[in-house]
Enzyme design. Structure first.
Site, PDB file in Angstrom:
ATOM      1  N   GLY A  85     -17.608 -12.857  -2.161  1.00  0.00           N
ATOM      2  CA  GLY A  85     -16.663 -12.905  -1.027  1.00  0.00           C
ATOM      3  C   GLY A  85     -15.223 -12.678  -1.427  1.00  0.00           C
TER       4      GLY A  85
ATOM      5  N   ILE B  61     -13.422 -13.866  -3.886  1.00  0.00           N
ATOM      6  CA  ILE B  61     -13.028 -13.887  -5.311  1.00  0.00           C
ATOM      7  C   ILE B  61     -12.930 -12.436  -5.803  1.00  0.00           C
ATOM      8  CG2 ILE B  61     -13.654 -14.641  -7.637  1.00  0.00           C
ATOM      9  CD1 ILE B  61     -15.441 -16.787  -6.393  1.00  0.00           C
TER      10      ILE B  61
ATOM     11  N   GLU C 175     -27.704 -16.461   5.123  1.00  0.00           N
ATOM     12  CA  GLU C 175     -27.957 -15.113   5.617  1.00  0.00           C
ATOM     13  C   GLU C 175     -28.822 -15.198   6.867  1.00  0.00           C
ATOM     14  OE1 GLU C 175     -26.993 -11.994   3.760  1.00  0.00           O
ATOM     15  OE2 GLU C 175     -25.665 -13.615   3.252  1.00  0.00           O
TER      16      GLU C 175
ATOM     17  N   ALA D 297       0.821  -1.223   0.000  1.00  0.00           N
ATOM     18  CA  ALA D 297       0.000   0.000   0.000  1.00  0.00           C
ATOM     19  C   ALA D 297       0.850   1.265   0.000  1.00  0.00           C
ATOM     20  CB  ALA D 297      -0.920   0.001   1.214  1.00  0.00           C
TER      21      ALA D 297
ATOM     22  N   LYS E  26     -26.121  -9.708  -6.157  1.00  0.00           N
ATOM     23  CA  LYS E  26     -24.747  -9.789  -6.668  1.00  0.00           C
ATOM     24  C   LYS E  26     -24.705  -9.692  -8.198  1.00  0.00           C
ATOM     25  CE  LYS E  26     -23.523 -12.555  -2.628  1.00  0.00           C
ATOM     26  NZ  LYS E  26     -23.499 -13.930  -2.085  1.00  0.00           N
TER      27      LYS E  26
HETATM   28  N1  HSE Z   1     -25.336 -16.055   2.381  1.00  0.00           N
HETATM   29  C1  HSE Z   1     -24.339 -15.769   1.396  1.00  0.00           C
HETATM   30  C2  HSE Z   1     -24.041 -17.068   0.659  1.00  0.00           C
HETATM   31  C3  HSE Z   1     -23.113 -15.228   2.065  1.00  0.00           C
HETATM   32  O1  HSE Z   1     -24.596 -18.108   1.017  1.00  0.00           O
HETATM   33  O2  HSE Z   1     -23.299 -17.050  -0.295  1.00  0.00           O
HETATM   34  C4  HSE Z   1     -22.310 -14.276   1.250  1.00  0.00           C
HETATM   35  O3  HSE Z   1     -23.034 -13.317   0.599  1.00  0.00           O
END
Ligand code: HSE
Length: 456
Positions: free
Chosen positions: A134, A136, A190, A33, A205
């Site tokens: 996540g 990736i 979730e 950084a 997403k």
């Molecule tokens: N609940 C989400 C999943 C976690 O199952 O992928 C990450 O967004």
């Protein structure tokens, strides 16, 4: 140079992972950084737990606004989630001139346009690598690595909970409910699991990825969303016999107008269970793992695979954003990477197509009376609708695990399952054909329709 100072809102699983990774790799992160990155202040309602996780030397408060108001804080990490208080706090942080890092896919998919506009006006960055898949680095790949390409489509397994459930159903023959409980026990789901199983999380997403890929505004309200809760295990088995796996795919596709197919130009944006050829790498992504396929005109097909959730995988993405912001902190805002990859004044007005205008292929399962001429009637309706058949499979009802559960009064009728794979057609035409087939007296149960993606 003095370390950049970070305030963290919401000390949950990802927050503590962010502390752990920052501490463990602090020397290497600093070398990358150009200066140190320190989380100096945390806001969380559970002061004792947050202080224990943050360690000595970090100021822990229960008022998020105290973090935003602190003039020493350069970057605010929002890990609260949801669209209510998180939206207010993110906008307040931007108004206070803070850069924001967030993992909040719902917030950006629904309110991204407002948030990015506020950030651009204030000259601050809103970074969100952790919001999609996540660990990736798919936002980085789409926004920078693939910037030479005209993106044609993206297909992603972007919800680990549903992928875990589908894997368990296929591998172990588990019922949907049992597999869901396992996913919850493992911490994948979730807080409200309907967001996972009904496809909402995946739709958040793919909405974000679609905007970056095609330079359109984030439009979650235009996404078609269908989850896996009504998926029957017998369809998973039939799909396998035909050489396919069923995955919950987030799909977004650029479509040119095609007069011969009677289709309009636009963007497809959809989440639903899909048959995927078993030989594709993405069909073999099992358990809670995520994967995203991107098709670009120059690069061809690329595939990104990894953990889509979890403490340190998500922290990996959060910290990548912290490093990016640290490097670009002093850059002229106009020379930074645009939030949605395209310059804000160069966005496309291509519209998101309604589901009736989507073009895809289909798996159909019809429970029919085993009588002469039934198949001919069904295929006749498809031919009449100009829908081309790719394959047909017939399975006797007694070969079907659900045969003992037929509705009362239908036990005595000889029955069979007809499974039909079609080639591509416009969804509206398939809807009309399905209505005609369903009206046949020899079709005994609601027809199952699952879309199919060859991903070639
Ligand atoms: N609940 C989400 C999943 C976690 O199952 O992928 C990450 O967004």
């Amino acid at each position: 140079m003095k370390p950049i100072q970070v305030g963290l809102l919401g000390m949950g699983v990802v927050g503590s992972g962010t502390f752990n990774v920052l501490r463990r790799n602090q020397q290497e992160i600093k070398r990358r950084a150009g200066r140190g990155i320190e989380i100096t202040m945390v806001a969380d309602l559970d002061l004792a737990r947050a202080q224990a996780q943050a360690g000595e030397g970090v100021k822990v408060v229960n008022d998020a606004r105290a973090v935003i108001a602190n003039p020493d804080i350069d970057i605010v990490i929002e890990l609260i989630g949801g669209c209510d208080i998180a939206k207010t706090l993110v906008l307040e942080a931007i108004a206070a001139g803070k850069h924001v890092v967030t993992a909040n896919k719902a917030l950006l998919a629904v309110h991204g346009t407002e948030i990015f506009a506020a950030a651009s006006a204030k000259g601050v960055m809103v970074a969100f690598e952790a919001a999609v898949a996540g660990g990736i680095p798919i936002i980085k790949a789409l926004r920078e690595g693939l910037t030479a390409n005209s993106i044609q489509w993206i297909a992603g397994i972007i919800n680990g909970t549903t992928n875990f459930i589908l894997s368990e159903m296929r591998d172990k023959g588990l019922d949907f409910g049992v597999a869901l409980k396992q996913a919850q026990a493992l911490g994948y789901a979730e807080a409200d699991p309907t967001f996972d199983i009904e496809g909402v999380d995946a739709a958040h997403k793919i909405t974000i990825m679609s905007a970056i890929a095609f330079g359109i505004p984030v439009q979650f309200d235009k996404a078609y969303v269908e989850g896996i809760s009504r998926l029957a295990s017998q369809d998973i088995k039939y799909a396998e016999q035909l050489g396919y796996r069923i995955k919950l795919l987030g799909m977004t596709k650029r479509r040119e107008a095609d007069a011969s197919k009677r289709t309009a130009a636009g963007i497809e944006l959809r989440v639903h269970p899909s048959l995927v050829p078993a030989k594709r790498l993405i069909a073999n992504v099992e358990g809670a793992m995520n994967a995203v396929m991107v098709q670009g005109d120059a690069v061809g097909t690329t595939l990104y695979y990894g953990k889509g959730a979890g403490s340190e995988p998500t922290a990996s993405a959060v910290i990548a954003d912290l490093v990016d912001i640290t490097r670009l902190h002093t850059a002229d805002p106009l020379n930074r990477v645009p939030h949605l990859a395209f310059q804000p004044n160069a966005m496309s007005d291509l519209h998101v197509l309604p589901m009736s205008e989507v073009v895809t292929s289909y798996y159909l399962r019809l429970r029919v009376a085993d009588e002469t001429g039934v198949l001919a009637k069904v295929t006749g309706i498809l031919a009449e609708a100009d829908i081309s058949i790719d394959a047909v499979l017939q399975r006797e009802a007694d070969e079907v695990s659900g045969a003992g559960n037929l509705p009362a009064g239908t036990q005595s009728v000889p029955q069979t399952d007809l499974i039909i794979l079609t080639h591509d057609c416009v969804e509206a035409r398939m809807n009309a054909a399905l209505a005609q087939m369903q009206a046949l007296p020899t079709v005994l149960e609601p027809i199952t329709r699952i879309r199919k993606e060859e991903l070639a």
